[in-house]
Scaffold this active site. Structure first.
Site, short mmCIF file in Angstrom:
data_model
loop_
_atom_site.label_atom_id
_atom_site.label_comp_id
_atom_site.label_asym_id
_atom_site.label_seq_id
_atom_site.Cartn_x
_atom_site.Cartn_y
_atom_site.Cartn_z
CG ASN A 24 -1.19 6.24 0.89
OD1 ASN A 24 -0.96 5.03 0.77
ND2 ASN A 24 -2.37 6.69 1.29
CB SER A 84 -1.93 -6.64 14.13
OG SER A 84 -2.95 -6.22 15.02
N GLY A 119 2.32 0.80 1.37
CA GLY A 119 1.32 1.56 2.12
C GLY A 119 1.90 2.82 2.72
CE1 TYR A 179 -5.89 -5.97 10.26
CE2 TYR A 179 -6.07 -6.31 12.63
CZ TYR A 179 -5.45 -5.70 11.55
OH TYR A 179 -4.39 -4.84 11.75
N GLY A 192 3.24 3.67 7.48
CA GLY A 192 4.05 3.62 6.27
C GLY A 192 4.62 4.96 5.90
N GLY A 231 -0.33 6.89 7.61
CA GLY A 231 -0.10 6.07 8.80
C GLY A 231 1.35 5.70 9.05
#
Length: 305
Positions: free
Chosen positions: A21, A149, A19, A174, A25, A23
């Site tokens: 690309n 999280s 991930g 989530y 990451g 945020g």
């Protein structure tokens, strides 16, 4: 205790960041490349990964970056990616399980028929970790870092309905997926200790960091995607600071296997990186072991002998 934000030299080390690309990451990839690491940007959409790599190279012209396609919502893609890394015949020093999706308002399924959040946030990284462990164990000081999280705090593992086929609730699904991530890292730590692998398994959470994670998942199924807000909201932080716990967990020289890192501010929402308490929801007797066994059956992947 506030942990140092400066990264040690990573020259000669190979790191996969999922991930990467956008945020946390992308920020992790930027900082790691700037510290000299050879970084594999593992992304679902290669064109977006190339855009991220170009942006990083504008700041670090000599950055050693490679973009490879990885869709964690498709186990065949996970296998292809892992096979490519293994075929490179190079030790992998760090795997950063960062990618995720948050709270789509409708229930979607992965290619393999799993609830999207459980499949993308947990089962995909679980399979990837198992498949890359032989390559990781070739490294001098291998590490797997998994992003959880603060949503894991109210999370529960619904063994009777892991895929939320009855009464889908976006935020509870989530929370389950991010609790599952915590359990992944904790059980991997126990396995590594038992087998004397010399592998460090760490965990992190970003508090409330402003990224496109808050809008991308909730935009699924809508005619018009939600737009992220550019204004700084109270009790939130920018991506630079929000990535610090992940970076410390991934390459911090003092990071401890089985430990959880997050922001130092009130309620763990903002602030510099510090050691975070493992929430009570992750402390059930044999909870991590039980979920691991289920995930092995669902993904068809196992720990190396």
């Amino acid at each position: 205790m506030v942990l140092p934000a400066t990264l040690p030299d990573q020259t000669g080390r190979r790191i996969v960041v999922t991930g990467s690309n956008s945020g946390t990451g992308k920020e992790a990839a930027r900082r790691l490349a700037g510290a000299g690491a050879s970084v594999v940007l593992a992304v679902r959409t290669p064109s977006k990964g190339e855009d991220a790599a170009a942006e990083i190279r504008r700041e670090h012209p000599d950055a050693d970056l490679e973009v490879r396609q990885l869709d964690l919502a498709d186990l065949s893609s996970v296998h292809r990616f892992a096979e490519g890394i293994v075929a490179d015949d190079r030790p992998l020093d760090v795997l950063v399980n960062n990618a995720g999706v948050m709270a789509p308002r409708e229930r979607f399924e992965t290619t393999d028929g799993f609830e999207l959040q459980f499949g993308t946030n947990y089962l995909g990284p679980f399979a990837l970790t198992n498949l890359l462990l032989p390559t990781l164990l070739r490294a001098e000081a291998p590490r797997v870092t998994t992003m959880s999280s603060i949503a894991a705090v109210p999370g529960r593992i619904h063994f009777a309905d892991l895929q939320w086929e009855r009464g889908y609730q976006p935020w509870l699904a989530y929370a389950q997926s991010k609790l599952a991530d915590l359990l992944l890292g904790l059980h991997l730590h126990q396995v590594a200790v038992t087998r004397d692998w010399g592998l460090t398994s760490t965990l992190a959470h970003p508090g409330f960091t402003r990224t496109n994670l808050q809008t991308a998942g909730r935009s699924l199924g809508r005619d018009r995607p939600l737009q992220p807000s550019d204004r700084a909201m109270p009790f939130t932080q920018d991506v630079e600071q929000g990535t610090e716990p992940l970076l410390y967990a991934a390459v911090g020289p003092g990071a401890v296997s089985g430990a959880y890192y997050g922001p130092a501010g009130p309620f763990g929402l903002t602030g510099p990186a510090t050691l975070a308490p493992v929430p009570r929801s992750a402390r059930g007797v044999d909870l991590a072991r039980s979920l691991w066994a289920v995930a092995e059956d669902l993904t068809g992947t196992r720990l190396p002998d």
